[in-house]
Design an enzyme around this catalytic site. Sequence first.
Site, PDB file in Angstrom:
ATOM      1  N   GLN A 160      12.146  -4.580   5.826  1.00 43.38           N
ATOM      2  CA  GLN A 160      11.476  -3.283   5.722  1.00 43.38           C
ATOM      3  C   GLN A 160      12.476  -2.170   5.428  1.00 43.38           C
ATOM      4  O   GLN A 160      12.227  -1.296   4.604  1.00 43.38           O
ATOM      5  CB  GLN A 160      10.724  -2.955   7.023  1.00 43.38           C
ATOM      6  CG  GLN A 160       9.413  -3.685   7.194  1.00 43.38           C
ATOM      7  CD  GLN A 160       8.414  -3.278   6.131  1.00 43.38           C
ATOM      8  OE1 GLN A 160       8.122  -2.107   5.945  1.00 43.38           O
ATOM      9  NE2 GLN A 160       7.911  -4.248   5.408  1.00 43.38           N
ATOM     10  N   ASN A 194      10.388  -8.927  14.851  1.00 43.13           N
ATOM     11  CA  ASN A 194      10.886  -9.973  13.950  1.00 43.13           C
ATOM     12  C   ASN A 194      12.009  -9.376  13.103  1.00 43.13           C
ATOM     13  O   ASN A 194      11.751  -8.783  12.049  1.00 43.13           O
ATOM     14  CB  ASN A 194       9.762 -10.500  13.051  1.00 43.13           C
ATOM     15  CG  ASN A 194      10.240 -11.631  12.153  1.00 43.13           C
ATOM     16  OD1 ASN A 194      11.407 -12.059  12.244  1.00 43.13           O
ATOM     17  ND2 ASN A 194       9.360 -12.116  11.287  1.00 43.13           N
ATOM     18  N   PRO A 195      13.246  -9.519  13.559  1.00 39.56           N
ATOM     19  CA  PRO A 195      14.352  -8.852  12.840  1.00 39.56           C
ATOM     20  C   PRO A 195      14.456  -9.265  11.370  1.00 39.56           C
ATOM     21  O   PRO A 195      14.920  -8.474  10.542  1.00 39.56           O
ATOM     22  CB  PRO A 195      15.595  -9.292  13.619  1.00 39.56           C
ATOM     23  CG  PRO A 195      15.092  -9.703  14.955  1.00 39.56           C
ATOM     24  CD  PRO A 195      13.707 -10.241  14.748  1.00 39.56           C
ATOM     25  N   GLU A 248       8.577   3.004   8.153  1.00 39.62           N
ATOM     26  CA  GLU A 248       8.872   4.234   7.440  1.00 39.62           C
ATOM     27  C   GLU A 248      10.268   4.795   7.671  1.00 39.62           C
ATOM     28  O   GLU A 248      10.840   5.458   6.795  1.00 39.62           O
ATOM     29  CB  GLU A 248       7.814   5.286   7.806  1.00 39.62           C
ATOM     30  CG  GLU A 248       6.547   5.050   7.020  1.00 39.62           C
ATOM     31  CD  GLU A 248       5.276   5.461   7.711  1.00 39.62           C
ATOM     32  OE1 GLU A 248       5.051   5.020   8.852  1.00 39.62           O
ATOM     33  OE2 GLU A 248       4.507   6.204   7.108  1.00 39.62           O
ATOM     34  N   GLY A 253       0.801  -1.221   0.000  1.00 41.82           N
ATOM     35  CA  GLY A 253       0.000   0.000   0.000  1.00 41.82           C
ATOM     36  C   GLY A 253       0.829   1.265   0.000  1.00 41.82           C
ATOM     37  O   GLY A 253       0.668   2.107  -0.852  1.00 41.82           O
ATOM     38  N   PHE A 254       1.723   1.418   0.955  1.00 41.61           N
ATOM     39  CA  PHE A 254       2.615   2.590   1.060  1.00 41.61           C
ATOM     40  C   PHE A 254       1.847   3.882   1.284  1.00 41.61           C
ATOM     41  O   PHE A 254       2.379   4.960   1.030  1.00 41.61           O
ATOM     42  CB  PHE A 254       3.527   2.706  -0.173  1.00 41.61           C
ATOM     43  CG  PHE A 254       4.200   1.421  -0.544  1.00 41.61           C
ATOM     44  CD1 PHE A 254       5.082   0.814   0.334  1.00 41.61           C
ATOM     45  CD2 PHE A 254       3.925   0.791  -1.745  1.00 41.61           C
ATOM     46  CE1 PHE A 254       5.689  -0.390   0.020  1.00 41.61           C
ATOM     47  CE2 PHE A 254       4.525  -0.418  -2.066  1.00 41.61           C
ATOM     48  CZ  PHE A 254       5.407  -1.012  -1.182  1.00 41.61           C
ATOM     49  N   GLY A 276       8.154   0.371  15.911  1.00 42.44           N
ATOM     50  CA  GLY A 276       7.648   0.339  14.525  1.00 42.44           C
ATOM     51  C   GLY A 276       8.749   0.620  13.528  1.00 42.44           C
ATOM     52  O   GLY A 276       9.687   1.357  13.807  1.00 42.44           O
TER      53      GLY A 276
END
Lengths: 175, 741
Positions: free
Chosen positions: B634, B627-628, B701, B239-240, B698
């Site tokens: 990411q 979860n590295p 981003e 989605g972004f 988180g």
Amino acid sequence: MQMSLSPPDATLTVRLILNGEPVTLEVPPQAILLDVLRDQLHLGGTKKGCDHGQCGACTVHVDGRAVNACLRLAAMCEGQAITTIEGLAEKGQLHPVQEAFLVHDAYQCGYCSPGQIMSAVALLEDPEAATDDAAVRDAMSGNLCRCGAYRNIQAAIADARRHLESNAQQQGRQP
Amino acid sequence: MSEINDPAIVGHQTPRIDGEDKLTGRATYTTDWQVTGMLHGYPVPATIAHGTLEALELDEARAMPGVVDILHHRHFPELQRSPNSMKHGDQVSEVRLPFEDERIYYHGQYIALVVAETFDQARAAALCVRARYRREHDVRPGLLSGDAEGETVDDYSRGDPDIAFASAPVIHDATYTIAPESHVPLEPHVTLAEWHGSEPRLIVHESTQGIFYERNALARIFDLPAERVEVISHYIGSGFGNKLFMWPHAVATAAAARLLGRPVKTVLPRQQDMMSTGQRPASRQRIRLAADPDGRLMAIHHDSTSETSLVDRHVDACGGATPSAYACDNVATRQRLLAVNHGTPCPMRAPGEVSGIFALESAIDELALELDMDPLALRLRNYADHDPQRDLPWSSKQLDVCLKGAAERFGWAARDPRIGAMRKGDEIIGYGMASATWFAGRQPCEARVEIRADGSLLAACGTQDIGTGTYTIVAQAVAELTGVPVASIDVRLGETSLPAGPLSGGSMTTATALPAVAAATRDALDALQEIAVGPGGHFAGHDRASLEVKEGALVAKGQRAGFAEILARHRLGSVSGKGSAAPGGERRQYSFRSFGAHFVEVRWDPGISRLRVARVVSSIDVGRAVNPLAARNQVEGAIAMGIGMGLLERLEYDPRDARLINANLADYRVPVHADMPDVDVELLDYPDFRFNEFGARGIGEIGLTGIAPAIANAVHHATGKRVRDLPITIETLLDSPLIMT
């Protein structure tokens, strides 16, 4: 005289081998392989990303070669062997490329993954293809991953190559 | 709140629990859903950007094979607008309903929806719809096509920047621009809508980052109680940001399904997806820095303008990170907004801040050069060890560790700062660096966990997994607290019938969902313990507090009873626990942000001006990565997107008529395999327990912020050319003093 853009109503009969099984299809002549796979044959693993051959999400194998299913008429596939992502795992065993994708987290959203995997398998099975990292990245560049899992995909392909080569050697040793 | 210290599963690399479904083609994305009797919708886009739709000629299209109906301004039900409230959970991307009036506000605005029996029939007919327009010539082609400044929508200041500028010995003043960017999720936007029953229920499958927002908005628009609308999104092809809030195609599709009494699926064609489902808007930013000769920042001025559309108001707040970025007493930011004839923009990964950080971190690099200082040393000299914006301590800030550690791994000390001084073969090597930051937030959330008679567990939360790995971290959290293996935990997300969960946005999902899941897990264990110590239970008469949870069993004084055994003895199919979590008072005590540092090596060939990113070394401080394996992914993916922002991506609107001319994946270039450099990402591990019990802030981003300026700074080092306009295309380097002619 005005030219009609309406497609003809007639359908064509197409016989092909789909994931190893013979299949007979009735398709309109303008039917796109991607839409036939997804809408008519209910094989949703082959993804729709652009319908223009620009993203690679719809990559399937046609007689062993990686092809964008969105750029191919179903009617062109008479007598050909089509393999989709659904036909890759054998007897519930993941293909070594799928296994490597899982271990290396070579995906995020997963939408491009079937296409990435089909391209990678075709690349690894192509005896003519160069095997260095730059050549692999070049060969895979038709498969977009907007999540950007490129490093992990490349690592998975390298890992799968080692796995497949060691399998081949072991099989070579057996009588 | 009990901190999860020394965890066995959380914080450890865990292959995704949904991985096998994704990699075998079994995962059903919204584009893949099919239901009996389903029709296909195909929108018709306006071919002008500004004017009025005078007439639609539909006879030819209506006569095409398979066409069932064509919806448009004069053939569309009367619907209500959504109140568009973030607070009330019914925000939409575009408030204007489809076909609401005959004004054309942007190229690609829907003027009709063709509905036919098959996809190719709908497409063929859509191409035969003819429209007649009255064009108007006072078109607004885009922020970067003119010098209009727009209206001020927000400002901030502390201290007295003007006095500081008047007396400062060193001043840097420059303007930076960023082209509009397209999100390009590989799964285009798609809606499958079906209506059931005489007291109608609306079921919508949508590729969305926010099922509850879409449900609430649809309920308002179709005037239904929210409980009669269900939105489902099990797998989302990313989605972004442009799938956060509903777009008009979903409304048009649901209206068509109701009108025709059959399910309708609309998959947006890629071109329309790029024209009419949002973009990162163009921005223009002026940064002024005042410093003393030792490099201490005396003042920062950050003035930004971003675009919005003529139908809606989206503010891309570029200056959001600036007030807290550096220790500086005098800071002022201003945000302006200019309405143009483009589709409505929307958040795109690290919205606003990623743009602002490009300008600020480029400017800091330029100031370092003016001061003859190492850019890394300048950043450390102005290090903000508390939040100067809110005058609060940081909950945890390891930016200095990131900067020094990444510099070490990169080999920054070996940099020869002279322009073009480092070469290899035909290429000049450039080094650049920048800081990264993104706010840490969390939202209210509910969850349910069931312990089942077969020993498995079910965890349910109405959030969604857009590819970040939410399914897996939910399983990890439950596994951590129960000792049941991750593989035995069934995670349900992406349905509005589940307990209300958050948007997948703002890097907030982990910190929002996991505490609720943990609370629900504890509540379910509590229910099981109550049974186990009750009459006839395995631990009848024991004190509940004496029971421990170990490997899917309750244990006390050497006695052990598995979850399944306990349920079986009492002939129970399952026990269920509920949990909820919300931010508390911690925000009054601390400021919460994530931090990072990127070091970039570019290679530039002065013979043909070929430019590439060759190497990126990053250190990222997000508290604990749950979860590295997925978290590092990411950051690597964000680096790829940052290379796109830095070097490739630009939506091009014709300056004469505001038509979008590169809405396809050949002319709009996103990074491909061959663009991906060597990447070395380190995730620091400083759990932030002031934020939540998992210590997680988180990850989605932060990795994108800072990449583009690190590239621009490296490009300057290699070429001597300071490029302040993104993307940096190779033709802009042709007047480098080092180009070979």
